[in-house]
Write an enzyme that holds these catalytic residues in place. Structure first.
Site, PDB file in Angstrom:
ATOM      1  N   ASP A  80       0.876  -1.166   0.000  1.00  0.00           N
ATOM      2  CA  ASP A  80       0.000   0.000   0.000  1.00  0.00           C
ATOM      3  C   ASP A  80       0.914   1.217   0.000  1.00  0.00           C
ATOM      4  O   ASP A  80       1.852   1.289   0.786  1.00  0.00           O
ATOM      5  CB  ASP A  80      -0.884  -0.005   1.250  1.00  0.00           C
ATOM      6  CG  ASP A  80      -1.895   1.124   1.237  1.00  0.00           C
ATOM      7  OD1 ASP A  80      -2.544   1.319   0.188  1.00  0.00           O
ATOM      8  OD2 ASP A  80      -2.023   1.829   2.251  1.00  0.00           O
ATOM      9  N   GLU A 164      -1.325  -1.179  -5.973  1.00  0.00           N
ATOM     10  CA  GLU A 164      -2.549  -0.559  -6.425  1.00  0.00           C
ATOM     11  C   GLU A 164      -2.185   0.571  -7.362  1.00  0.00           C
ATOM     12  O   GLU A 164      -1.190   1.251  -7.125  1.00  0.00           O
ATOM     13  CB  GLU A 164      -3.236   0.052  -5.199  1.00  0.00           C
ATOM     14  CG  GLU A 164      -4.662  -0.296  -5.057  1.00  0.00           C
ATOM     15  CD  GLU A 164      -5.178   0.211  -3.720  1.00  0.00           C
ATOM     16  OE1 GLU A 164      -6.375   0.193  -3.550  1.00  0.00           O
ATOM     17  OE2 GLU A 164      -4.393   0.627  -2.862  1.00  0.00           O
ATOM     18  N   ASP A 246      -3.302   0.848   7.217  1.00  0.00           N
ATOM     19  CA  ASP A 246      -2.446   0.616   6.050  1.00  0.00           C
ATOM     20  C   ASP A 246      -2.100  -0.858   5.840  1.00  0.00           C
ATOM     21  O   ASP A 246      -2.067  -1.342   4.713  1.00  0.00           O
ATOM     22  CB  ASP A 246      -1.168   1.442   6.173  1.00  0.00           C
ATOM     23  CG  ASP A 246      -1.470   2.930   6.298  1.00  0.00           C
ATOM     24  OD1 ASP A 246      -2.328   3.416   5.538  1.00  0.00           O
ATOM     25  OD2 ASP A 246      -0.877   3.594   7.157  1.00  0.00           O
TER      26      ASP A 246
END
Ligand SMILES: [Zn+2]
Length: 271
Positions: A80, A164, A246
């Site tokens: 992340d 991502e 997170d």
């Protein structure tokens, strides 16, 4: 702004501490990586701050390894990327931008402010502009070095890396400069991860930016209605799992990446 000139094949040579292009004498150079393969071209560039760089393109005999088709979930990592930390992985490791990069960024900001106060067309303004360019260079170099080391370690330690694509929505709430820095920084890190993974037959998987990685509980898939940015940890009302914002997101990213790898025909063993 960078001025460039490229030289191909004929007449380009390189040694341990020098390079040679047509029409010029051999140029002393600091070579950063071992020279291997057939030299195809040399591109010389000069930055606004007067630094000279040469990038050497080699053709190597080594074929790229075939992509790994059997992977173990334990050897897959979800990342992340955020503004508070550069990267948080699904094993719980949080990597902040190191102090020297933050200092370089602060210095850049100061130089930019100073530039904005100078009168247009003045000599002082020209000088301030050069200082801004130098500060930019320092930020870029420091970030590059750090990201090379980080991406090398992540790829060496794992068979697949899941990231991502950028979360534009979250970034809207941060200042323009922070957003700009974050944006460039993630993009550059992902690029490095991608080619390093490819060199080893490993996988870099990018998942959809609209996948609700922060709002979903990794343990039971319960989806929260909202997850404001200031919430750093939360307890799932459904399974009572206590989630670090997170790390939970990184775990969801990993999970989504595993689904994608399987869909691409890879065999993924559990854990
Ligand atoms: Zn839950």
């Amino acid at each position: 702004m960078i001025r460039q000139s490229s030289y191909h094949c004929v007449g380009v040579k390189a040694g341990d501490s020098w390079i040679k292009v047509p029409k010029l004498k051999a140029i002393k150079a600091r070579i950063h990586r071992p020279i291997a393969g057939k030299l195809k071209s040399i591109t010389l560039s000069r930055t606004v701050t007067g630094k000279h760089y040469a990038s050497l393109l080699f053709e190597t005999e080594q074929a790229e390894p075939a992509p790994l088709m059997d992977i173990e979930a334990a050897n897959v990592v979800g990342l992340d990327m955020g503004l508070s930390h550069l990267a948080i992985d699904s094993n719980g490791t949080k990597t902040a931008n190191p102090r020297f990069i933050k200092q370089a960024q602060k210095n850049l900001k100061r130089k930019q402010q100073s530039l904005s106060r100078k009168t247009k067309g003045s000599a002082k303004r020209a000088k301030a502009r050069l200082l801004v360019a130098k500060a930019h260079e320092r930020v870029a170099n420091a970030r590059n070095d750090f990201q090379h080391k980080l991406s090398r370690q992540i790829v060496d330690d794992n068979q697949a890396v899941i990231v991502e694509t950028l979360k534009v929505k979250n970034m809207m709430q941060n200042g323009k400069l922070a957003r700009h820095i974050g944006d460039a920084s993630w993009h550059a890190l992902i690029t490095k991860l991608a080619y390093k993974a490819k060199e080893q037959g490993k996988h870099l998987v990018k998942i959809d930016q609209w996948f609700p990685s922060s709002k979903t509980c990794h343990a039971c898939q319960h989806k929260m209605a909202s997850m404001p940015l200031n919430v750093r940890s939360w307890d799932c009302p459904h399974c009572a799992s206590s989630n670090d914002r997170d790390i939970n997101a990184a775990l969801n990213i990993k999970c989504q990446g595993l689904i994608q790898l399987k869909a691409e025909g890879l065999s993924v063993s559990a854990h």
